[in-house]
Scaffold this motif. Structure first.
Motif, PDB file in Angstrom:
ATOM      1  N   VAL A  11      13.890 -24.729  11.963  1.00 10.77           N
ATOM      2  CA  VAL A  11      13.885 -23.629  11.034  1.00 10.77           C
ATOM      3  C   VAL A  11      15.243 -22.560  11.635  1.00 10.77           C
ATOM      4  N   ARG A  12      16.467 -22.087  10.888  1.00 10.26           N
ATOM      5  CA  ARG A  12      17.111 -21.214  11.350  1.00 10.26           C
ATOM      6  C   ARG A  12      16.743 -19.595  10.555  1.00 10.26           C
ATOM      7  N   ILE A  13      16.287 -18.642  11.125  1.00  8.97           N
ATOM      8  CA  ILE A  13      16.656 -17.991  10.855  1.00  8.97           C
ATOM      9  C   ILE A  13      17.723 -16.621  11.236  1.00  8.97           C
ATOM     10  N   PHE A  14      17.889 -15.714   9.842  1.00 10.34           N
ATOM     11  CA  PHE A  14      18.763 -14.732  10.080  1.00 10.34           C
ATOM     12  C   PHE A  14      18.124 -13.125  10.515  1.00 10.34           C
ATOM     13  N   THR A  15      18.191 -12.181  12.193  1.00  9.01           N
ATOM     14  CA  THR A  15      17.667 -11.349  12.150  1.00  9.01           C
ATOM     15  C   THR A  15      19.001 -10.376  12.585  1.00  9.01           C
ATOM     16  N   THR A  16      18.242  -8.840  12.122  1.00  8.75           N
ATOM     17  CA  THR A  16      19.211  -8.289  12.497  1.00  8.75           C
ATOM     18  C   THR A  16      18.679  -7.255  14.217  1.00  8.75           C
ATOM     19  N   ARG A  17      17.713  -7.554  14.373  1.00  4.02           N
ATOM     20  CA  ARG A  17      17.381  -7.038  15.736  1.00  4.02           C
ATOM     21  C   ARG A  17      17.180  -8.353  17.130  1.00  4.02           C
ATOM     22  N   PRO A  18      18.066  -8.935  17.199  1.00  5.37           N
ATOM     23  CA  PRO A  18      18.376 -10.417  18.346  1.00  5.37           C
ATOM     24  C   PRO A  18      17.449  -9.998  19.183  1.00  5.37           C
ATOM     25  N   ASP A  19      17.515  -8.423  20.116  1.00  2.99           N
ATOM     26  CA  ASP A  19      17.203  -8.749  21.299  1.00  2.99           C
ATOM     27  C   ASP A  19      15.780  -8.210  20.397  1.00  2.99           C
ATOM     28  N   THR A  20      15.229  -8.034  19.901  1.00  4.21           N
ATOM     29  CA  THR A  20      13.755  -8.165  19.782  1.00  4.21           C
ATOM     30  C   THR A  20      13.043  -9.903  19.894  1.00  4.21           C
ATOM     31  N   LEU A  21      13.916 -10.973  20.523  1.00  7.18           N
ATOM     32  CA  LEU A  21      13.783 -12.291  20.194  1.00  7.18           C
ATOM     33  C   LEU A  21      12.525 -12.458  21.557  1.00  7.18           C
ATOM     34  N   PHE A  22      12.255 -12.071  22.157  1.00  6.02           N
ATOM     35  CA  PHE A  22      10.953 -12.327  23.623  1.00  6.02           C
ATOM     36  C   PHE A  22       9.583 -11.463  22.143  1.00  6.02           C
ATOM     37  N   GLY A  23       9.808 -10.770  21.455  1.00  8.26           N
ATOM     38  CA  GLY A  23       8.633 -10.149  21.219  1.00  8.26           C
ATOM     39  C   GLY A  23       7.836 -11.253  19.535  1.00  8.26           C
ATOM     40  N   ALA A  24       8.961 -11.993  19.057  1.00  9.76           N
ATOM     41  CA  ALA A  24       8.016 -13.077  18.591  1.00  9.76           C
ATOM     42  C   ALA A  24       7.437 -13.575  18.307  1.00  9.76           C
ATOM     43  N   THR A  25       6.362 -13.399  17.925  1.00  7.15           N
ATOM     44  CA  THR A  25       4.737 -14.489  18.325  1.00  7.15           C
ATOM     45  C   THR A  25       4.663 -15.158  16.386  1.00  7.15           C
ATOM     46  N   TYR A  26       5.334 -15.369  15.342  1.00  5.02           N
ATOM     47  CA  TYR A  26       4.926 -15.893  14.622  1.00  5.02           C
ATOM     48  C   TYR A  26       6.468 -16.709  14.248  1.00  5.02           C
ATOM     49  N   MET A  27       6.253 -17.747  12.803  1.00  6.63           N
ATOM     50  CA  MET A  27       7.604 -17.359  12.192  1.00  6.63           C
ATOM     51  C   MET A  27       6.782 -17.584  10.018  1.00  6.63           C
ATOM     52  N   VAL A  28       7.771 -17.013   9.593  1.00 10.07           N
ATOM     53  CA  VAL A  28       8.029 -17.090   8.161  1.00 10.07           C
ATOM     54  C   VAL A  28       8.986 -17.766   7.170  1.00 10.07           C
ATOM     55  N   LEU A  29       7.936 -18.937   6.692  1.00 12.25           N
ATOM     56  CA  LEU A  29       9.464 -19.056   5.757  1.00 12.25           C
ATOM     57  C   LEU A  29       8.663 -18.952   4.441  1.00 12.25           C
ATOM     58  N   ALA A  30      10.077 -18.271   3.436  1.00 13.38           N
ATOM     59  CA  ALA A  30       9.891 -18.399   2.214  1.00 13.38           C
ATOM     60  C   ALA A  30       9.350 -19.251   1.850  1.00 13.38           C
ATOM     61  N   PRO A  31       7.474 -19.481   0.491  1.00 11.77           N
ATOM     62  CA  PRO A  31       7.399 -19.976   0.161  1.00 11.77           C
ATOM     63  C   PRO A  31       8.387 -21.615  -0.088  1.00 11.77           C
ATOM     64  N   GLU A  32       9.257 -21.172  -1.070  1.00 18.75           N
ATOM     65  CA  GLU A  32      10.267 -22.472  -1.969  1.00 18.75           C
ATOM     66  C   GLU A  32      11.237 -22.521  -0.517  1.00 18.75           C
ATOM     67  N   HIS A  33      11.053 -22.498   0.515  1.00 19.46           N
ATOM     68  CA  HIS A  33      12.020 -23.256   1.920  1.00 19.46           C
ATOM     69  C   HIS A  33      11.708 -24.349   1.786  1.00 19.46           C
ATOM     70  N   PRO A  34      12.635 -25.167   1.865  1.00 20.26           N
ATOM     71  CA  PRO A  34      12.964 -26.527   1.940  1.00 20.26           C
ATOM     72  C   PRO A  34      11.784 -26.733   3.350  1.00 20.26           C
TER      73      PRO A  34
END
Length: 816
Positions: free
Chosen positions: A242-265
């Motif tokens: 799953v590909r995501i876009f972020t303006t804060r890649p520097d916080t990547l180590f702080g990711a604790t979950y992911m969210v998809l839009a309800p319509e996401h394939p």
RNA sequence: GCCGGGAUGGCGGAAUGGUAGACGCAGCGGACUUAAAAUCCGCUGGGGGAAACCCCGUGCAGGUUCGAGUCCUGCUCCCGGCACCA
């Protein structure tokens, strides 16, 4: 007491200008050009209102002024005449929109001529004229050829009451801008213009134009460029990522979950059997919600766990994947990594669903609030498990590029730019719009050849939307004979596109057609285009700050790329006139009953008075309330002007006497002030100065021609009827429309003596009349000699003297 | 919440860091008129004073400066725009 007989004078000069074609503009000339453009009106049934008059008067004043300054002035107008109101009226009454439109245009034209607006009426354009929309269709073909117009099945804003799809911008607070009806989301096949391909240039080229800061900012925000990174998260137990876009890649180590839009394939892929029912239910609820309903729920975060997991590429952690409607399918990749420690929305979601929050930037307390400051704080807890990579200790500005490069080197991410700007939904299920020059052959859209343009709007008396609630179509779909055709190139059976273009289409390029309105062979003659473009001054309402002005810039850039226009931007200087409010300072509206109509005020006070009044009200850009009492004040001014020139016997009583020096100085100061104020569009203060002149001139016994003749020329752009009449009285045979603007003598705008303010410790204590250019020592001596000053100095030491030549003496005292 | 703009007499508004309130409306007084309207002239930010003059005053609280409506910091309110844009 004689008064300016506007009821006689004004129609007479309007006829004169019209019969002599005084304002006809040559296509080209040796003179420098000046292109002065109004936002042309939608000709509504209500007619012109006093708000229109404000902007139109302002550009008219500038146009008349520039002509007198020797410019070849392009000042045209026309009609943005496709659109919903006429069609809605047709649905209700059966009256064809073409009929309604023609009637309304005739009324608008009459009202505009009554105001003495100096348009070149030979250049009038009408977006509903096939000879005009032929070129709107032509531009569409160019867009289509270049892949900038495409068909997509997109969730659109469907308005059942209007029977049409609306662009996001046509929806206000979840209701249709026209009519205030409910809007629902529904997937539909639509034409879309790829404005996003021009996002960067639309943003960059804002540097080239002289526009109000607020409008530039709105456009920048609308385009919404943000730089960051795309990051790929592998799916746990499934191939792919799953590909995501972020303006804060520097916080990547702080990711604790992911969210998809309800319509996401990928929702279907990651959802586990145990969670499927909940996920499906949530997704269905979300798609049915209108944008308004989604927005209403923003206070409470909602979402459902899919049961699936993804792998954080930075540290290999397994992250739970959720769906939630706070993630939009239409922005970025429709998926995010959630970093609740450093993103407000993620923080709220994590709190609501008891998901872990991890600090990876120092400076805040992530248990209490997301810490989002980009300037302060350094990365922590951001080291790869094998210690091969770390951004710990780095501030965001350094950490972001470093981690982006690291991800890129491992094929897990890359720098990315995203825009809030969406592609432009360009089709409407309406009758009263430009037909598309497209036929459908075997389910594929095919462009009609240019020679077959225009594709004319077929005749009908059925204006209701066709189709059903499930498969809505515009009224054109019901016209079988028109719809069923053949592909002119292949000869195969074809169906015409039955959608029409939105109202914005015609106004995207109308400023070009004014330059060459009759040309049957080209959209605009290239030589004329090079001579006249860009528009030097464009005046219109701030409500068009994004929509019209962004769409027109987009089309202009496409036309630039295909060599039709020679400038990167169409409108150099832009000014928004303020709203004219009702006498009660409320917005004018029929329901409040505070609407002032142009016909009634022109009847009562005359066109010159109404023009002058609106300009005198205050700065052009400001909103200001109408006040009928003040119009009477302006009428008094015009009557005073009239009496300055014309006696009780209705004959000119200007004489050939020499004007007194003081009066001549006032005239030259007035020339200077009016000239400078016109250049700066400060009409209110220009008028104030003309009042000063008239007050001074009225005091004189004599009526010296050298004083009064130049003043008529100053007045002419503002009150053209009165000025022409006085000019004729003064013995001139020709219109003053092209008379030379008066020049002022710099030696005559300064007085021999000046009033110098005397301050003691910065407080005004006296003013002194002193000769201009007085020396500091003399001014100081005069100040100290003055009783009012001495009282405050009272023997104290004058520690310092501030001297501003011809202005001020400030005596600074030492402590006593 | 974020972005942009704004706040000056009874009202609309004017003021390159240098006399706050130009100009207009409204109001008051006077001239003209038998009278009124129209017109012309004068006064008109608040307070004190018989006057000369004095004090206060540009949304609020500070600051910079010889001097602030204007520049800076922090607020309040109003208008416009955006609004889960990762």
């Amino acid at each position: 007491m004689s008064r300016y007989p506007f009821a006689d004078v004004e129609p007479r000069w309007q006829r004169f200008w019209e019969e002599r074609r005084v304002f006809r503009t040559p296509d080209r000339s040796d003179k420098p050009k000046y292109y002065c453009l109004d936002m042309y009106p939608y000709p509504s049934a209500a007619g012109l209102h006093v708000g229109h008059i404000e902007g139109y008067t302002a550009t008219d004043i500038v146009s008349r002024y520039k002509r007198m300054r020797g410019f070849n002035v392009m000042h045209p107008t026309g009609w943005d005449a496709f659109g919903l109101p006429a069609e809605q009226y047709a649905v209700r009454t059966g009256v064809h929109p073409a009929k309604t439109t023609a009637d309304n245009i005739a009324n608008f034209r009459r009202q505009m001529k009554r105001l003495g607006l100096s348009y070149d009426w030979d250049r009038e354009v009408n977006t509903t004229d096939p000879a005009y929309y032929r070129w709107t269709q032509w531009i569409f073909l160019k867009l289509f050829e270049r892949g900038l117009a495409y068909v997509a099945e997109v969730p659109v804003n469907w308005c059942p009451q209007l029977g049409t799809v609306l662009a996001n911008e046509e929806i206000v607070d979840g209701k249709s801008e026209v009519g205030g009806f409910d809007v629902v989301r529904r997937p539909m096949r639509q034409w879309v213009l790829k404005i996003t391909a021009y996002a960067d240039r639309l943003l960059e080229d804002l540097k080239l134009v002289d526009w109000p800061e607020s409008t530039l900012e709105m456009q920048r925000n609308w385009i919404g460029r943000s730089v960051g990174a795309d990051v790929d998260f592998a799916l746990d137990g499934h191939p792919g990522h799953v590909r995501i876009f972020t303006t804060r890649p520097d916080t990547l180590f702080g990711a604790t979950y992911m969210v998809l839009a309800p319509e996401h394939p990928l929702v279907d892929v990651v959802t586990t059997p145990a969670q499927r029912a909940a996920v499906t239910a949530y997704g269905e609820a979300a798609t049915r919600k209108s944008d308004l309903q989604r927005a209403e729920l923003t206070k409470e975060k909602s979402g459902v766990f899919t049961g699936g997991h993804a792998i954080n590429p930075a540290n290999g952690e397994k992250l739970p994947v959720w769906i939630a409607d706070y993630v939009l399918m239409s922005y970025g990749t429709g998926a995010i990594m959630a970093v609740p420690g450093h993103d407000q929305r993620d923080w709220e979601f994590a709190r609501a669903f008891h998901l872990p929050i991890r600090e990876v930037v120092t400076g805040g307390n992530v248990d209490e609030a997301a810490y989002v400051d980009l300037e302060r704080g350094v990365a922590v807890n951001s080291t790869a498990p094998d210690r091969s990579f770390s951004i710990d200790g780095l501030e965001a500005a350094r950490a972001i590029p470093k981690i982006t490069e690291w991800l890129a080197s491992r094929g897990q991410g890359r720098r990315a730019v995203n825009y809030r700007l969406r592609d432009w939904l360009f089709s409407r299920q309406r009758y009263w719009g430009e037909p598309f020059p497209i036929v459908w052959v075997d389910g594929e859209p095919v462009a009609l050849p240019e020679e077959l343009l225009p594709v004319r709007l077929p005749e009908t008396d059925q204006f209701r939307p066709a189709g059903t609630g499930e498969k809505p179509e515009g009224p054109l779909a019901a016209l079988r004979e028109w719809v069923e055709t053949t592909d002119p190139r292949s000869g195969r059976a074809a169906r015409r596109e039955t959608n029409t273009m939105p109202q914005w289409a015609g106004s995207c390029w109308y400023y070009l057609r004014f330059l060459d309105p009759e040309n049957p062979d080209r959209i605009v003659d290239p030589e004329s285009e090079r001579y006249w473009m860009p528009v030097d001054l464009y005046v219109g309402g701030a409500e068009h700050a994004v929509l019209h002005l962004l769409y027109a810039r987009f089309w202009h850039k496409v036309l630039f790329d295909i060599g039709v226009v020679s400038t990167p931007e169409p409108f150099m200087k832009l000014v928004h006139q303020g709203t004219i409010l009702g006498e009660d300072s409320q917005k004018m509206s029929k329901s409040v009953g505070n609407v002032v109509g142009p016909d009634e005020v022109v009847d009562a006070f005359g066109a010159d008075a109404v023009r002058l009044y609106e300009m005198f009200l205050g700065p052009l850009e400001a909103s200001k309330p109408w006040n009928t009492n003040s119009v009477e004040g302006i009428t008094r001014f015009l009557d005073r002007v009239w009496r300055l020139y014309v006696g009780e016997d209705d004959r000119l009583h200007v004489d050939e006497s020499e004007p007194p020096a003081a009066a001549l100085r006032v005239l030259h100061r007035t020339i200077q002030k009016v000239t400078e104020d016109l250049e700066a569009l400060k009409f209110n203060t220009a008028i104030a100065q003309m009042m000063v002149f008239v007050n001074e001139a009225t005091r004189l016994e004599a009526r010296p021609r050298p004083l009064l003749e130049p003043f008529v020329l100053l007045l002419a752009p503002f009150a053209p009827h009165l000025a022409e009449e006085l000019w004729r009285h003064l013995g001139h045979r020709e219109s003053l429309a092209y008379a030379a603007w008066p020049a002022f003598d710099p030696a005559l705008v300064v007085e021999d003596s000046v009033t110098v303010a005397v301050q003691v410790n910065g407080k005004l204590r006296a003013t002194l009349e002193l000769p201009r250019g007085v020396a500091e020592a003399d001014a100081r001596a005069a100040a100290l000699a003055d009783e009012r000053v001495r009282r405050f100095v009272d023997g104290a030491e004058v520690r310092k003297v501030i001297f501003v030549p011809d202005k001020l003496v400030n005596l600074v005292l030492g402590a006593r």
